[in-house]
Design an enzyme around this catalytic site. Sequence first.
Site, PDB file in Angstrom:
ATOM      1  N   GLU A  90       0.816  -1.216   0.000  1.00 32.98           N
ATOM      2  CA  GLU A  90       0.000   0.000   0.000  1.00 32.98           C
ATOM      3  C   GLU A  90       0.857   1.276   0.000  1.00 32.98           C
ATOM      4  O   GLU A  90       0.519   2.259  -0.634  1.00 32.98           O
ATOM      5  CB  GLU A  90      -0.896  -0.020   1.235  1.00 32.98           C
ATOM      6  CG  GLU A  90      -2.049   0.948   1.155  1.00 32.98           C
ATOM      7  CD  GLU A  90      -2.994   0.733   2.327  1.00 32.98           C
ATOM      8  OE1 GLU A  90      -3.204   1.685   3.067  1.00 32.98           O
ATOM      9  OE2 GLU A  90      -3.509  -0.385   2.493  1.00 32.98           O
ATOM     10  N   ASP A  91       1.979   1.247   0.733  1.00 31.78           N
ATOM     11  CA  ASP A  91       2.747   2.483   0.956  1.00 31.78           C
ATOM     12  C   ASP A  91       4.022   2.616   0.131  1.00 31.78           C
ATOM     13  O   ASP A  91       4.674   3.650   0.163  1.00 31.78           O
ATOM     14  CB  ASP A  91       3.144   2.581   2.448  1.00 31.78           C
ATOM     15  CG  ASP A  91       1.925   2.732   3.347  1.00 31.78           C
ATOM     16  OD1 ASP A  91       0.862   3.088   2.819  1.00 31.78           O
ATOM     17  OD2 ASP A  91       2.034   2.493   4.560  1.00 31.78           O
TER      18      ASP A  91
END
Length: 736
Positions: A90-91
């Site tokens: 996600e990051d």
Amino acid sequence: MQNIDLEEERKVILREYRKLLRKSKPFLKDGDAKLIKKAFTTSMEAHKEMRRKSGEPYILHPIAVATICVEEIGLGTTSIISALLHDVVEDTDWELEDIEREFGPKVAPIIDGLTKISGVFEYGTSQQAENFRKMLLTLSKDVRVILIKLADRLHNMRTLESMPRNKQLKIASETIFLYAPLAHRLGLYAIKSELEDLHLKYTESEVYRDIANKINNTKAARKRFINNFISPIEGELDKLKWNYYIKGRPKSIYSIWSKMKKQNIPFEQVYDLFAIRIIIEAPDEHEKAACWEVYSIVTDFYKPNPDRLRDWISTPKANGYESLHTTVMSDNGSWVEVQIRTSRMDEIAEKGYAAHWKYKDYYTKPEETRLEQWIARVREMLESNDTNAIEFLDDFRSNLFSDEVFVFTPKGELKTLPNGATALDFAFDIHTEVGAKCLGAKVNNKLVPLNYELKNGDQVEILTSNKQKPSEDWLRFVVSSKAKSKIKDVLKEDKKYAAVEGKEIVYRKLKQMKITPSDEVINKIRAYFEEKTPLDLYYGIATGKHDPKNIKKFQDEVLEGPQKNTKRIRSSADAKSFEQELKKAKGEDMLLIGEDMDVVDYVIAACCNPIPGDEVFGFVTVNEGIKIHRTSCPNAPELLSNHGNRVIKARWTSQQEIAFLAGLQIIGTDRVGLISDVTQIISSELEVNMQSISVDTKDGIFEGKIHLFVQNTKHLEQLIEKLKAVRGIVKVNRYD
């Protein structure tokens, strides 16, 4: 800018990582430690430039989540690796394919379930609800996704202090709305209680602090009482040479607060503030008999309340929870809850699903795998559900909250349904076709209607007819998500045919008015006609529920209305775009809104009626600008969970005195002149204007409801204290 001691930070990271390895050491197989180290270094590298809002290195978060998975849930190596990597996709630039290549096919699907959906969402839908749905869909494949997500949420809640206020409200509300019930349903009682307490800490901080202080202040007295209470029980257990240990624990702050609210009583009147837990060692085949023997010992010394006996050993809860609960009268005249269970039952109660699987060989009878049955039911619901995400979440949550009712088929097969389930729920539980054609039922050989509410031990036979078909009314009295989703599916098919005609009418009207029928416009019309979905709107137009001519009114009132009023702010899809417009709208009111605490126009929400002094938040609505709600509003968890992007900070300032409407309930013993004394204090002493007063007296008990105008919470509290001092008045409280 603060100086960062990188060497000190490195030591902290290594210390936390070594703690994780220590906790996981007992179950590591060959090669596991290497894989965990690889996941740790990958996560460390991926997050090296990132910091949390508190300023600490981001890597401490995945390590903490992995530690919770091991220590508090009892998960293994795959979960540790997944927890360490849960934010990487996600990051950072990592893709799921990279995870699968480096860590294998077991870890990748778990990471996928934990990764939020990105992208643009249709106007009027909820990104949060879509993400919940995506995460829950993985429940049908691998329950570890949910367990790691609960560990992630628990650590986020423990470190919520450093987040801005609107984020605190959003995260705390999501927690009480979905994650705490999920933890409950998966049997993670310790985590569920902590999540509830932390929710209260950030939404009603004063209430939380007050109850926490009172629990703390009664600690010494409670310890003395527990020691005296358990002394005779211990003596008897020692005599019989039992292996056991006894612990006394206070009820959670949240459950005490819930009881105070539900029963409208102060802290001092909550009678079962703590529970005594007796945990015994007993071989599997003698567990049940051993627990009842301990029950017999307890009730030899203390008188039990017959209405408060709960036997979850003979029929465990759907989440696998087993225990024997009784409430007994102590020597000093107070009620005490006693829980009796074996160490196996206790581990399942504390660690839930993971411990349940550890003892899987123990379960031999089909009714004893209820947790698996529940997950199978959820799987079925997830796979057959095509409703929008918010509706889906509502159905799913109704499955999480409820206790169970145990009923039997005509052949004596035990069925577990949510508490409050009706004969129609039972029919759908047997089979969708049986439910759809259900005409009525025989319960214990007596004929009953579809909406008959089932009771424990009922034996149910369903009557069907090929002429029967589901109606909208059915949704009012079914409670199981399976029944709801199946009824909705049938009704939706019928609706779709009618809605096609309604859609044409709406589009034709918009064309006449030279308005392009975009998603945004349709959504505004839907909100104007107070329908939940565009399909409902089209169906309402087609069936004559709504007059198509009113679409012209919608154009005048909604599309053109705001432009005529310079003080009103145009509605926006989320809080960010709203905040950009705040600077254009200065006014004279007394509520500060947004990051820069501007003064803008707003509407007070009728559902909770906030007054100055209450903790509040702003919510950007589709058609009515900003609505102000109390953080304790009954609708707050749902609003914040499904539409957190529309939350905006708000707080009162004592700029000027404006009167706000509040409601007071007064209960007391009736006497001549009581009403006169009450109105004297309100009108003369405190110079408060009343809007209305209604009084009811029955059997010498006086109950009054008063609507009055106050300046703020302090003013209201002052009034409540004065009224409590009136002779004959027993209780005064604010109500919404």
